[in-house]
Design an enzyme around this catalytic site. Structure first.
Site, short mmCIF file in Angstrom:
data_model
loop_
_atom_site.label_atom_id
_atom_site.label_comp_id
_atom_site.label_asym_id
_atom_site.label_seq_id
_atom_site.Cartn_x
_atom_site.Cartn_y
_atom_site.Cartn_z
N ALA A 70 -3.54 4.50 5.40
CA ALA A 70 -4.30 4.96 4.25
C ALA A 70 -5.70 4.35 4.27
O ALA A 70 -6.03 3.49 5.10
CB ALA A 70 -3.58 4.61 2.96
N GLY A 115 0.69 4.62 6.15
CA GLY A 115 0.80 6.03 5.79
C GLY A 115 0.94 6.94 6.99
O GLY A 115 1.54 8.01 6.89
N GLU A 118 4.51 6.93 7.82
CA GLU A 118 5.21 7.71 6.80
C GLU A 118 5.01 9.21 7.01
O GLU A 118 5.92 10.00 6.76
CB GLU A 118 4.75 7.29 5.41
CG GLU A 118 5.22 5.88 5.04
CD GLU A 118 4.66 5.40 3.72
OE1 GLU A 118 5.47 5.17 2.80
OE2 GLU A 118 3.43 5.24 3.61
N GLU A 138 1.89 -3.01 5.12
CA GLU A 138 1.56 -3.05 3.69
C GLU A 138 1.88 -4.38 3.02
O GLU A 138 1.14 -4.81 2.11
CB GLU A 138 2.30 -1.92 2.96
CG GLU A 138 1.71 -0.54 3.17
CD GLU A 138 2.30 0.20 4.34
OE1 GLU A 138 2.19 1.43 4.41
OE2 GLU A 138 2.89 -0.47 5.22
#
Length: 264
Positions: A70, A115, A118, A138
């Site tokens: 991200a 991300g 993911e 994270e």
């Protein structure tokens, strides 16, 4: 023959026969910025409008980064309320990818972190180049994966291994990801998209309704008890028995010819 559907800033959609290829191109690391996420929605809208699509492939531009995660610059200003908005928005996009009626393959070239990992998890099948790495950094930022990572990863690799990966924040290489089931196929460096295309062409040669219903039954069934999953299997199998494709597939087999599926 390939066709450029619409040229966006960071997401390119190209259709080759009945396969859509979504390439994320946001240098230098293909981060999931607000622009990328918004354009992913546009791209998904396009895919859902194409009634003849039978598969999709998501990949990243270049060989060093699939998606490095991200946009970290947005994190310092997040509050509990805006954090919930961010996660809800991102998960909605990834859920749409997971729920597409046709198989979605992911060609991973380079780093797939946070991300990006993911995003790969939201796809049906993951093909990784030899230089790919996966991880969730994270916890080092005081958060944890929120676009589905804490839920999809354990379902693929088991709870213990998922905890190890998320708690440690340490990335794993492609061969280890393949060993634990995070990756489904390995490809030579720089060839993940090529291998993904080869598999996609095999998939689109099959009966599209059968493939689509098989995906739906597996995705729904894995969230239920075995008994409920078997009932779901029986229900959708029965529906396929009333299709033209079932008649064409069985007749072609008996006549020793290639079936011509219509999706009906």
């Amino acid at each position: 023959m390939s066709k450029l559907v619409e040229e966006l800033t960071t997401v390119q959609v190209i259709v080759e026969e009945q396969i859509a290829i979504l390439e994320l191109n946001n240098p230098p690391v293909n981060a999931l910025t607000s622009t990328v996420m918004a354009e992913l929605i546009v791209a998904l809208d396009q895919l859902e409008e194409m009634t003849d699509l039978r598969a999709a492939i998501i990949t990243g531009a270049g060989n060093k980064f699939f998606v490095a995660g991200a946009d970290i610059k947005q994190f310092p200003s997040l509050t509990e309320a805006t954090g919930k908005e961010l996660i809800t928005y991102g998960r909605m996009i990834f859920d749409r990818i997971a729920d597409l009626k046709f198989p979605v393959l992911c060609a991973i070239n380079g780093l797939a972190l946070g991300g990006g990992c993911e995003l790969a998890l939201a796809c049906d099948i993951r093909i990784a180049s030899a230089n790919a790495k996966f991880g969730f950094p994270e916890v080092g930022l005081g958060i944890f994966p929120g676009y589905g990572g804490t839920q999809r990863l354990p379902r693929l690799v088991g709870l213990g291994k998922a905890k190890e990966i998320i708690f440690s924040g340490e990335p794993i290489k492609a061969d280890e990801a393949y060993r634990i089931g995070l990756v489904d196929k390995l490809a030579p460096e720089g060839e993940s998209l090529l291998v993904a295309k080869e598999l996609a062409y095999k998939i689109i040669a099959k009966a599209p309704m059968a493939v689509s219903m098989a995906k739906k039954v597996m995705n729904q069934g894995v969230e239920t008890s075995l008994h409920e999953g078997l009932e779901l299997e029986s229900e959708f199998f029965s529906k396929l028995c009333g299709t033209e494709d079932k008649n064409e597939g069985t007749q072609a087999f008996l006549e020793k010819r290639v079936p011509q599926f219509s999706g009906r």
